[in-house]
Write an enzyme that holds these catalytic residues in place. Structure first.
Site, PDB file in Angstrom:
ATOM      1  N   ASP A   1      20.099  40.674  25.805  1.00 45.93           N
ATOM      2  CA  ASP A   1      18.881  40.721  25.324  1.00 45.93           C
ATOM      3  C   ASP A   1      18.106  40.180  26.318  1.00 45.93           C
ATOM      4  OD1 ASP A   1      16.696  41.128  23.625  1.00 45.93           O
ATOM      5  OD2 ASP A   1      16.937  39.784  22.396  1.00 45.93           O
TER       6      ASP A   1
ATOM      7  N   GLU B   1      14.877  42.690  30.650  1.00 47.47           N
ATOM      8  CA  GLU B   1      14.187  43.512  31.516  1.00 47.47           C
ATOM      9  C   GLU B   1      13.999  43.136  33.089  1.00 47.47           C
ATOM     10  OE1 GLU B   1      14.114  44.408  27.799  1.00 47.47           O
ATOM     11  OE2 GLU B   1      13.573  42.660  28.599  1.00 47.47           O
TER      12      GLU B   1
ATOM     13  N   ASP C   1      13.024  46.606  20.001  1.00 47.17           N
ATOM     14  CA  ASP C   1      12.372  46.233  18.580  1.00 47.17           C
ATOM     15  C   ASP C   1      11.620  47.449  18.230  1.00 47.17           C
ATOM     16  OD1 ASP C   1      13.458  43.877  19.392  1.00 47.17           O
ATOM     17  OD2 ASP C   1      11.496  42.949  20.135  1.00 47.17           O
TER      18      ASP C   1
END
Length: 788
Positions: A443, A446, A522
């Site tokens: 997670d 990025e 999300d």
């Protein structure tokens, strides 16, 4: 800093008053200062185009075409893929390619073309280069699929990376797909799409772009053929698409167009032409076979932020077991960490984590851990101290550690573009394995670094190894998560060589499938979020990442019972089937939505468990062929234009068609069918395609159809493998593939091939082998006979 940023930073601190919010303001200022001093100003630029052709030098699979202000390297590989690179760019080095690029096709011939140009003629494709640098890709029959106009560069007069632009034209009937995980698709409408992995910082819906997982990969479907085009550069950029129109204006077709603008990097391109299956096969051979998940990872996963303790985990698992609901994995979110620090367990709330994992495994349930890349920058933190000794963390242009703000507070980020750092990080998973975890959920990669204003990521001036070539975050950003996945996957291969690693990631780039899968991130709770979730899965599959799925129920809200159930039913037919809820959202256990929803959710779980042998087979076929589990309808017949526009229905492998319910209050829905005979798997009613049919879609189920002649491996009532056969059309034969898998490990399983045909008044199923046809070693159940 402009006035809006100043107001925003004051509001951020004043409204929260928390230390974390103050850190984000400081981080935003640090980021801005770092880029102001670490990135040279572009200054004046000069434009450049290739100029007129001057010379040609034949070479393996093609050759080099020299222009007055650039040169073009072009070749056709043995797998039919076409490569070209401007300014002498070669296929390597590349983060996208798996190992060395394929050998050039010795049969491809470079020969003169009309009007002073040249062309490369190969078995599956012809590539024509005009004397001013336009490139046309043609089918073997001479039909043009795309025309790339001469590129243009803008070079800073003081040196530095050149921006570039490439315009392309495609057939008027062509439709665009791909570009990574896009919520608005899977068909990409007219508009501009950014190529920069981005955490939107809130639950997203169909109108949000870009998202976590972007890739410069387009799949273009037209009457003449399907082609995939990949521009191999990881820099920030945009793609602007405009679909064509047939008969526009005075009766002439208007071509579709694509304009790619990149902030830097090489201008190099791969193109693959053919049927969808052939294109994805060539793509997988170029970028790598998808990682094979263990069989348990194809079951049902459950997670909720804020499980909070071992006792709560056991309570949830007991709820599944007591209600006879299949469950294969429990995921632990950041609340199981000690102060949210990666690779650190909160021993007060989880004092006996290995025992918990062992107890769950006894019930057939695996434990999966979240892993964030950010490391809390605090001496005494074991991972920080270890990484500091290894010189593992990203630094700025002055050599100082780049400090950001993530969930654990002020943090640093490993430079995963360095092989030594990947090896160090991979060894850290030993702690996770010792705690009993079987899989890993990446997670915030990025990478995300919270800021009160500006981009929530590392400074663009941050320095990276880039495998020893050196560079900054402008080039490394999009491949950061890919390299993190590689670190985890390769580390697990060494630490637990007898098991297949299970890794999936929120972010990634081209080639991600080599190391694992993806999930939606999300996605917003709501009906639009449900549609966006399906779009993401199909888009990623077409870009080469076949294993993915959304957070069932959405991330941040409280779904109605109807929405939850429809999302759950869709999830049961997607590769990654995972329920999830954030800390502030409603619960996601099926029994929380009433007895009726519980009954229908149980049916969906039981059906997923029944189809598990089929999902295992699809996983092996994806590894061998690159074909995604979830496919758009046009996969079956790309020449059928109606199928190109269908976005609410999908194929699950070759055998099943799934028509999920994506709107409230629906008890009947229209379903577009490809050509052929299809059976409703509930009623066994026959439908003939191509065409549209109206079918019942009660709350109890979503419409699912089986292709006539399909042979599906399913789980029988005794738990063994059974062949479910759907009667073929009389006078025709059917068939299917079955891959029996031990569930884990690296033994290469045998692919079983079956054929189904009519013999008199009976459907006969036989296994094909080297010695001819034989009786199947599994029980056979023929369906659809009562409706013929």
């Amino acid at each position: 800093m402009d006035g809006r940023d100043l107001v925003r930073s004051v509001k951020t601190v004043g409204s929260a008053g928390a230390a974390q919010r103050l850190r984000t303001v400081r981080a935003a200022w640090r980021r801005r200062r770092a880029d102001a001093t670490g990135l040279p100003p572009r200054g004046a630029e000069r434009a450049r185009v290739p100029g007129p052709m001057q010379a040609v030098e034949p070479g393996p699979g093609g050759g080099v075409v020299r222009f007055s202000r650039s040169e073009l390297r072009i070749s056709v590989a043995v797998n039919g893929a076409v490569f070209w690179g401007w300014d002498g760019a070669a296929p390597e080095p590349s983060y996208a390619l798996a190992g060395r690029c394929p050998e050039p096709d010795p049969r491809a011939v470079l020969e003169p073309d009309k009007d002073g140009g040249w062309r490369v003629v190969a078995e599956r494709v012809t590539v024509v280069v005009s004397r001013h640098g336009a490139i046309e890709v043609l089918t073997p029959g001479g039909v043009r699929l795309r025309r790339d106009l001469p590129p243009r560069w803008w070079e800073p007069t003081g040196g530095g990376p050149a921006r570039w632009m490439q315009r392309s034209e495609v057939a008027a009937d062509a439709r665009f797909f791909g570009l990574g995980g896009r919520a608005s698709g899977p068909r990409l409408r007219d508009g501009t799409y950014r190529l920069w992995n981005t955490d939107p910082g809130r639950p997203f819906g169909p109108d949000d772009d870009p998202l976590y997982f972007t890739m410069p990969v387009q799949v273009v479907v037209a009457d003449a053929a399907t082609h995939l085009v990949f521009h191999d550069t990881s820099w920030d950029g945009t793609v602007t698409l405009r679909e064509g129109e047939e008969g526009a204006g005075s009766g002439h077709d208007r071509d579709g167009t694509c304009e790619l603008r990149m902030d830097g990097g090489p201008l190099r391109c791969w193109v693959m032409v053919g049927t969808p299956a052939r294109v994805l096969l060539a793509w997988a051979s170029l970028t790598g076979a998808p990682a094979l998940p263990p069989a348990w990872a194809l079951g049902h996963h459950h997670v909720r932020e804020g499980f909070g303790s071992e006792q709560e985990v056991r309570r949830i698992v007991s709820g599944y077991l007591e209600r006879d609901l299949p469950l294969d994995a429990i995921h632990l979110d950041i609340d199981h960490y000690d102060a949210r620090q990666v690779f650190a367990v909160d021993r007060e709330r989880f004092p006996k984590l290995p025992q918990l994992a062992e107890d769950l495994r006894q019930d057939g349930i695996r434990l999966v851990s979240i892993v964030d890349p950010a490391v809390r920058a605090e001496p005494g933190n074991t991972v920080f101290d270890s990484g500091t000794a290894e010189d593992a963390f990203v630094r700025d242009a002055s050599g100082r550690l780049v400090r950001g703000v993530v969930r654990a507070g002020e943090s640093v980020h490993p430079d995963f573009t360095h092989a030594r750092v990947r090896q160090w990080w991979g060894r850290l998973y030993e702690e996770r394995l010792a705690q009993g975890f079987s899989g890993f959920w990446h997670d915030m990669n990025e990478p995300t670094s919270f800021t009160a204003f500006g981009e929530s990521t590392l400074p663009r001036s941050a320095r990276h190894s880039l495998e020893g070539r050196g560079g900054d975050h402008r080039e490394a950003h999009n491949v950061y998560a890919l390299c993190m996945a590689r670190a985890g996957y390769e580390g697990l291969r060494e630490l637990a060589p007898q098991e297949r690693p299970f890794v999936f990631s929120r972010s990634g780039w081209t080639g991600m499938q080599r190391y694992g899968g993806a999930w939606s991130g999300d996605v917003a709770t709501g009906w639009p979020g449900l549609r966006a979730a399906l779009s993401l899965v199909m888009s990623l599959g077409l870009c080469g990442v076949p294993y993915s799925g959304p957070d069932v129920g959405g991330f941040g809200g409280s779904p109605s019972p109807e929405l939850y159930l429809r999302w759950f039913q869709l999830g049961a037919y997607l590769p990654l089937f995972r329920t999830y809820a954030s800390l502030r959202a409603g619960r996601r256990e099926p029994w929380e939505f009433g007895d009726e929803v519980l009954e229908h959710a149980r049916a969906a779980l039981v059906e997923r468990r029944r189809l598990l042998p089929y999902f295992v087979t699809l996983a092996h076929l994806a590894r061998g062929t690159g074909a995604p589990y979830v496919r758009p309808l046009w996969w079956a017949a790309p020449e059928d234009r109606a199928l190109r526009d269908c976005e609410d229905t999908f194929l699950l492998g070759d055998c099943l068609l799934v028509a999920p319910v994506l709107a409230p209050g629906t008890d009947r829905r229209a379903v577009q069918l490809p050509r052929g005979r299809w059976y409703d798997t509930t009623t066994e009613q026959v439908h003939e395609g191509p065409g549209q049919v109206l079918v019942d879609a009660p709350l109890a189920r979503v419409p699912v159809f089986a292709r006539a002649g399909a042979v599906l491996p399913v789980r029988g009532e005794d738990g063994g493998l059974e062949l479910e056969v759907w009667a073929p059309v009389r006078g025709r034969s059917g068939g299917g593939l079955v891959v029996r898998d031990a569930g884990d490990g690296w033994d290469e399983p045998e692919i079983e091939r079956y054929v189904a045909r009519w013999e008199g008044r009976q459907v006969v199923v036989e296994r094909e082998g080297e010695d001819g046809l034989s009786q199947p070693p599994h029980p056979v159940r023929v369906r659809g006979l009562g409706t013929i």
